[in-house]
Design a protein around this motif. Structure first.
Motif, PDB file in Angstrom:
ATOM      1  N   ILE A 101       0.846  -1.188   0.000  1.00  0.00           N
ATOM      2  CA  ILE A 101       0.000   0.000   0.000  1.00  0.00           C
ATOM      3  C   ILE A 101       0.883   1.239   0.000  1.00  0.00           C
ATOM      4  CG2 ILE A 101      -1.882  -1.174   1.220  1.00  0.00           C
ATOM      5  CD1 ILE A 101      -0.969   0.326   3.765  1.00  0.00           C
ATOM      6  N   SER A 102       0.272   2.397  -0.289  1.00  0.00           N
ATOM      7  CA  SER A 102       0.996   3.665  -0.222  1.00  0.00           C
ATOM      8  C   SER A 102       0.262   4.617   0.703  1.00  0.00           C
ATOM      9  CB  SER A 102       1.138   4.290  -1.614  1.00  0.00           C
ATOM     10  OG  SER A 102      -0.122   4.537  -2.195  1.00  0.00           O
ATOM     11  N   SER A 103       1.021   5.363   1.492  1.00  0.00           N
ATOM     12  CA  SER A 103       0.443   6.298   2.450  1.00  0.00           C
ATOM     13  C   SER A 103       1.065   7.675   2.255  1.00  0.00           C
ATOM     14  CB  SER A 103       0.676   5.791   3.881  1.00  0.00           C
ATOM     15  OG  SER A 103       0.117   4.515   4.076  1.00  0.00           O
ATOM     16  N   ASN A 104       0.652   8.356   1.201  1.00  0.00           N
ATOM     17  CA  ASN A 104       1.166   9.699   0.933  1.00  0.00           C
ATOM     18  C   ASN A 104       0.204  10.404  -0.006  1.00  0.00           C
ATOM     19  OD1 ASN A 104       2.959  11.750  -0.700  1.00  0.00           O
ATOM     20  ND2 ASN A 104       4.114  11.261   1.143  1.00  0.00           N
ATOM     21  N   TRP A 105      -0.022  11.691   0.242  1.00  0.00           N
ATOM     22  CA  TRP A 105      -0.991  12.434  -0.566  1.00  0.00           C
ATOM     23  C   TRP A 105      -0.548  12.623  -2.006  1.00  0.00           C
ATOM     24  CZ3 TRP A 105       0.284  17.137  -2.780  1.00  0.00           C
ATOM     25  CH2 TRP A 105       1.458  17.743  -2.329  1.00  0.00           C
ATOM     26  N   ARG A 106       0.757  12.480  -2.277  1.00  0.00           N
ATOM     27  CA  ARG A 106       1.256  12.643  -3.643  1.00  0.00           C
ATOM     28  C   ARG A 106       1.182  11.348  -4.448  1.00  0.00           C
ATOM     29  NH1 ARG A 106       6.586  13.676  -4.097  1.00  0.00           N
ATOM     30  NH2 ARG A 106       6.361  14.943  -5.983  1.00  0.00           N
ATOM     31  N   SER A 107       0.924  10.243  -3.797  1.00  0.00           N
ATOM     32  CA  SER A 107       0.971   8.949  -4.473  1.00  0.00           C
ATOM     33  C   SER A 107      -0.124   8.808  -5.521  1.00  0.00           C
ATOM     34  CB  SER A 107       0.837   7.813  -3.457  1.00  0.00           C
ATOM     35  OG  SER A 107       0.836   6.559  -4.112  1.00  0.00           O
ATOM     36  N   GLN A 108       0.267   8.307  -6.693  1.00  0.00           N
ATOM     37  CA  GLN A 108      -0.680   8.037  -7.776  1.00  0.00           C
ATOM     38  C   GLN A 108      -0.791   6.552  -8.093  1.00  0.00           C
ATOM     39  OE1 GLN A 108       1.324  10.542 -10.635  1.00  0.00           O
ATOM     40  NE2 GLN A 108      -0.104  12.238 -10.327  1.00  0.00           N
ATOM     41  N   GLN A 109       0.190   5.755  -7.666  1.00  0.00           N
ATOM     42  CA  GLN A 109       0.176   4.318  -7.911  1.00  0.00           C
ATOM     43  C   GLN A 109       1.119   3.649  -6.915  1.00  0.00           C
ATOM     44  OE1 GLN A 109       1.653   3.014 -11.793  1.00  0.00           O
ATOM     45  NE2 GLN A 109       0.088   1.425 -11.883  1.00  0.00           N
ATOM     46  N   VAL A 110       0.707   2.495  -6.393  1.00  0.00           N
ATOM     47  CA  VAL A 110       1.583   1.793  -5.464  1.00  0.00           C
ATOM     48  C   VAL A 110       2.808   1.288  -6.222  1.00  0.00           C
ATOM     49  CG1 VAL A 110      -0.266   1.143  -3.892  1.00  0.00           C
ATOM     50  CG2 VAL A 110       0.380  -0.404  -5.739  1.00  0.00           C
ATOM     51  N   ALA A 111       3.924   1.174  -5.511  1.00  0.00           N
ATOM     52  CA  ALA A 111       5.193   0.817  -6.146  1.00  0.00           C
ATOM     53  C   ALA A 111       5.138  -0.567  -6.786  1.00  0.00           C
ATOM     54  CB  ALA A 111       6.316   0.881  -5.117  1.00  0.00           C
ATOM     55  N   ASP A 112       4.429  -1.497  -6.175  1.00  0.00           N
ATOM     56  CA  ASP A 112       4.318  -2.854  -6.725  1.00  0.00           C
ATOM     57  C   ASP A 112       3.689  -2.819  -8.115  1.00  0.00           C
ATOM     58  OD1 ASP A 112       4.202  -5.551  -7.113  1.00  0.00           O
ATOM     59  OD2 ASP A 112       2.773  -5.969  -5.520  1.00  0.00           O
ATOM     60  N   GLU A 113       2.561  -2.102  -8.247  1.00  0.00           N
ATOM     61  CA  GLU A 113       1.879  -2.002  -9.546  1.00  0.00           C
ATOM     62  C   GLU A 113       2.736  -1.243 -10.554  1.00  0.00           C
ATOM     63  OE1 GLU A 113      -1.798  -0.125  -8.685  1.00  0.00           O
ATOM     64  OE2 GLU A 113      -2.690  -1.901  -7.740  1.00  0.00           O
ATOM     65  N   TYR A 114       3.431  -0.217 -10.084  1.00  0.00           N
ATOM     66  CA  TYR A 114       4.281   0.583 -10.974  1.00  0.00           C
ATOM     67  C   TYR A 114       5.369  -0.279 -11.601  1.00  0.00           C
ATOM     68  CZ  TYR A 114       7.731   4.127 -12.353  1.00  0.00           C
ATOM     69  OH  TYR A 114       8.642   4.871 -13.047  1.00  0.00           O
ATOM     70  N   LEU A 115       6.079  -1.062 -10.786  1.00  0.00           N
ATOM     71  CA  LEU A 115       7.158  -1.886 -11.309  1.00  0.00           C
ATOM     72  C   LEU A 115       6.626  -3.055 -12.141  1.00  0.00           C
ATOM     73  CD1 LEU A 115       9.628  -1.887  -8.292  1.00  0.00           C
ATOM     74  CD2 LEU A 115       9.800  -0.603 -10.424  1.00  0.00           C
ATOM     75  N   GLU A 116       5.467  -3.576 -11.747  1.00  0.00           N
ATOM     76  CA  GLU A 116       4.858  -4.647 -12.556  1.00  0.00           C
ATOM     77  C   GLU A 116       4.486  -4.126 -13.941  1.00  0.00           C
ATOM     78  OE1 GLU A 116       1.333  -8.042 -12.237  1.00  0.00           O
ATOM     79  OE2 GLU A 116       1.269  -6.284 -10.938  1.00  0.00           O
ATOM     80  N   ARG A 117       3.999  -2.882 -14.001  1.00  0.00           N
ATOM     81  CA  ARG A 117       3.611  -2.287 -15.286  1.00  0.00           C
ATOM     82  C   ARG A 117       4.793  -2.215 -16.236  1.00  0.00           C
ATOM     83  NH1 ARG A 117       2.817   3.433 -16.765  1.00  0.00           N
ATOM     84  NH2 ARG A 117       3.152   4.011 -14.582  1.00  0.00           N
ATOM     85  N   PHE A 118       5.979  -2.006 -15.698  1.00  0.00           N
ATOM     86  CA  PHE A 118       7.174  -1.904 -16.534  1.00  0.00           C
ATOM     87  C   PHE A 118       8.009  -3.191 -16.524  1.00  0.00           C
ATOM     88  CE2 PHE A 118       6.163   2.577 -15.730  1.00  0.00           C
ATOM     89  CZ  PHE A 118       6.239   3.088 -17.013  1.00  0.00           C
ATOM     90  N   GLN A 119       7.416  -4.271 -16.043  1.00  0.00           N
ATOM     91  CA  GLN A 119       8.040  -5.600 -16.086  1.00  0.00           C
ATOM     92  C   GLN A 119       9.376  -5.667 -15.351  1.00  0.00           C
ATOM     93  OE1 GLN A 119       6.405  -8.480 -17.599  1.00  0.00           O
ATOM     94  NE2 GLN A 119       4.866  -6.935 -17.158  1.00  0.00           N
ATOM     95  N   VAL A 120       9.392  -5.054 -14.156  1.00  0.00           N
ATOM     96  CA  VAL A 120      10.585  -5.100 -13.312  1.00  0.00           C
ATOM     97  C   VAL A 120      10.344  -6.068 -12.150  1.00  0.00           C
ATOM     98  CG1 VAL A 120      12.158  -3.792 -11.829  1.00  0.00           C
ATOM     99  CG2 VAL A 120      11.185  -2.724 -13.881  1.00  0.00           C
ATOM    100  N   PRO A 121      11.105  -7.168 -12.057  1.00  0.00           N
ATOM    101  CA  PRO A 121      10.937  -8.111 -10.946  1.00  0.00           C
ATOM    102  C   PRO A 121      11.465  -7.544  -9.627  1.00  0.00           C
ATOM    103  CG  PRO A 121      11.943  -9.177 -12.854  1.00  0.00           C
ATOM    104  CD  PRO A 121      12.007  -7.694 -13.085  1.00  0.00           C
TER     105      PRO A 121
END
Length: 375
Positions: free
Chosen positions: A86-106
Motif C-alpha cells: 500500500i501507499s500512504s502519501n498524498w502525492r501517491s498516484q500508484q503503489v510501487a508494486d503495480e508501478y514496477l509490474e507495469r514496466f516488467q521489473v521483478p
C-alpha cells in the motif's frame, strides 16, 4: 509468489516475489539512500544493474509522475527487506508494486539485505539473477555466471535519446512557486549530451535561465558546435566509460571552444579525454550520504552518488588540471577543473534526486563560467 536471488559466486537468497513475474539479470549493487526510491528506479545510470536498497521499508509512499527521472524504470530488478503493498502519501498516484509490474521489473523482498550488503562489501559487486519461475538454484547460478560483464560495455548509447529535443522546463514539483535563479536578462544556450541524463539535471540548468538542447550520446562535436552553444553539458550515465571513444574524442574537440561541465559519467569521460585513466571500484558509490571535501575551502558537502568507476588522480597532468574535490570515505577523486580552459566536472550528483542540496552551487558555477566566456 516465491522468488530467488542467485549470485555468480553461488550465494542464494530466497524471498517473496513482487512486480513482474519472471527473471531479470544484472550486476548487483546496493544503495544506502534513506528515501527517493522512485528516483533510483528511473535513473538511467542503473541500466544493467539489480539494485539492493538498504532502507528496510520500500514502497510505503507510493509513486507519482513528478518524481520520475526518466519515462520508465531503468533498474533491471529490485531487492528489499520489506516491500509495501500500500501507499500512504498524498502525492501517491500508484503503489510501487503495480508501478514496477507495469514496466516488467521483478522484485524480491523478505530477504536479509544486511547479510547481502555485507557480502557485496566483502567480495565486491557481482552478477546476479532474480527469478520467480525457476527453482533449480544451480541453473540460476549458472545463468548469473553467463551474464555479460558491464566492464567494456557501452551502455550510454543504449539509454541515450534517439533524437534531439529542447528542454525549457524550470519547474520544481515540490516548490511550484520557486523562481528561476539565473540572470533573467541573459538566457544562455546549453547543449547537453545525453549519456543517460536525469530530468532534474535539465530542470536545474533551466532554473539557471538556460535553454537546453539535448542531443544523443554519439552526436559529433562539429554538430554540437554548429548549434552555437554558450556551454556544453556532459551527463551522467551507466556502465564503463572507457568504451565511449567517440565521447572522449568529442570532448577533446569541444574543449577550449565552449565551456564544459560534466557530472558522474561525464566527469569520467572528461578525465579520459584529458589523458587520464579510470578504474572500477570494489562495490561502487550509491547513496545520498557521501561526504566530499572541497579542497580549496575545506568545506565538506554531503552528496548524492551513483557510480561504479572512478578517475585515477595520479594519471592526470597536474600542470593542466586542478583536483577540486575528494571523497572522505575512500579518498577517491570527486572533482576537477582545467587550469586554462573553461572546464569543470564532479563525480557526484549536485542535482541530488534524491539527496542533499549542498552541491547545488555547481550549476551556478557553470552559469558563471558561461557568462565569463561569453563576455
Amino acid at each position: 509468489m516465491q522468488a530467488i536471488l542467485a549470485l555468480e559466486d553461488g550465494r542464494i537468497f530466497r524471498g517473496e516475489g513482487h512486480g513482474a513475474k519472471g527473471e531479470c539479470y544484472g550486476e548487483v549493487v546496493f544503495n544506502t539512500s534513506l528515501t527517493g526510491y522512485q528516483e533510483i528506479f528511473t535513473d538511467p545510470s542503473y541500466a544493467g544493474q539489480i539494485v539492493v536498497l538498504t532502507n528496510p521499508q520500500i514502497g510505503n509512499y507510493g509513486t507519482n509522475l513528478a518524481d520520475n527521472e526518466a519515462n520508465r524504470p531503468y533498474i533491471e530488478g529490485l531487492v528489499t527487506r520489506e516491500f509495501s503493498p500500500i501507499s500512504s502519501n498524498w502525492r501517491s498516484q500508484q503503489v510501487a508494486d503495480e508501478y514496477l509490474e507495469r514496466f516488467q521489473v521483478p522484485v524480491i523482498s523478505d530477504i536479509d539485505t544486511r547479510a547481502l550488503v555485507r557480502h557485496l562489501r566483502e567480495h565486491g559487486v557481482m552478477r546476479g539473477v532474480i527469478s520467480s519461475i525457476e527453482t533449480d538454484v544451480a541453473k540460476l547460478v549458472e545463468k548469473a555466471r553467463s551474464i555479460p560483464k558491464v566492464d567494456g560495455t557501452d551502455l550510454a548509447k543504449v539509454v541515450s535519446t534517439k533524437g534531439r529535443y529542447e528542454w525549457d522546463d524550470a519547474s520544481d514539483p515540490l516548490r511550484p512557486d520557486a523562481p528561476a535563479t539565473g540572470d533573467p536578462a541573459s538566457k544562455l544556450h546549453v547543449v547537453a549530451y545525453d549519456y543517460g541524463i536525469k530530468k532534474n539535471i535539465l530542470s536545474m540548468l533551466a532554473r539557471e535561465n538556460c535553454r537546453v538542447t539535448v542531443v544523443p550520446a554519439e552526436t559529433a562535436a562539429e554538430d554540437v558546435l554548429a548549434l552555437n552553444p554558450d556551454g556544453v553539458f556532459l551527463s551522467n550515465g551507466p556502465g564503463d566509460p572507457e568504451p565511449l571513444n567517440y565521447a572522449q574524442e568529442n570532448i577533446r574537440k569541444i574543449a577550449g571552444k565552449a565551456p564544459l561541465f560534466g557530472i558522474c559519467l561525464g566527469h569520467q569521460l572528461i578525465g579520459l579525454a584529458l589523458g587520464g585513466k579510470t578504474y572500477k571500484l570494489k562495490f561502487g558509490h550509491h547513496g545520498g550520504n557521501h561526504p566530499v571535501k572541497q579542497l580549496s575551502t575545506g568545506k565538506v558537502e554531503i552528496t548524492s552518488q551513483n557510480h561504479n568507476y572512478a578517475v585515477d588522480p595520479d594519471s592526470l597532468n597536474g600542470n593542466d588540471v586542478d583536483l577540486t574535490h575528494i571523497n572522505l570515505n575512500d579518498q577517491t577523486l570527486e572533482g576537477l577543473r582545467h587550469r586554462s580552459m573553461p572546464l569543470l566536472s564532479v563525480q557526484y550528483h549536485p542535482e541530488a534526486s534524491p539527496g542533499p542540496h549542498d552541491s547545488n552551487y555547481l550549476f551556478k558555477d557553470f552559469r558563471k563560467m558561461m557568462d565569463e566566456w561569453k563576455k
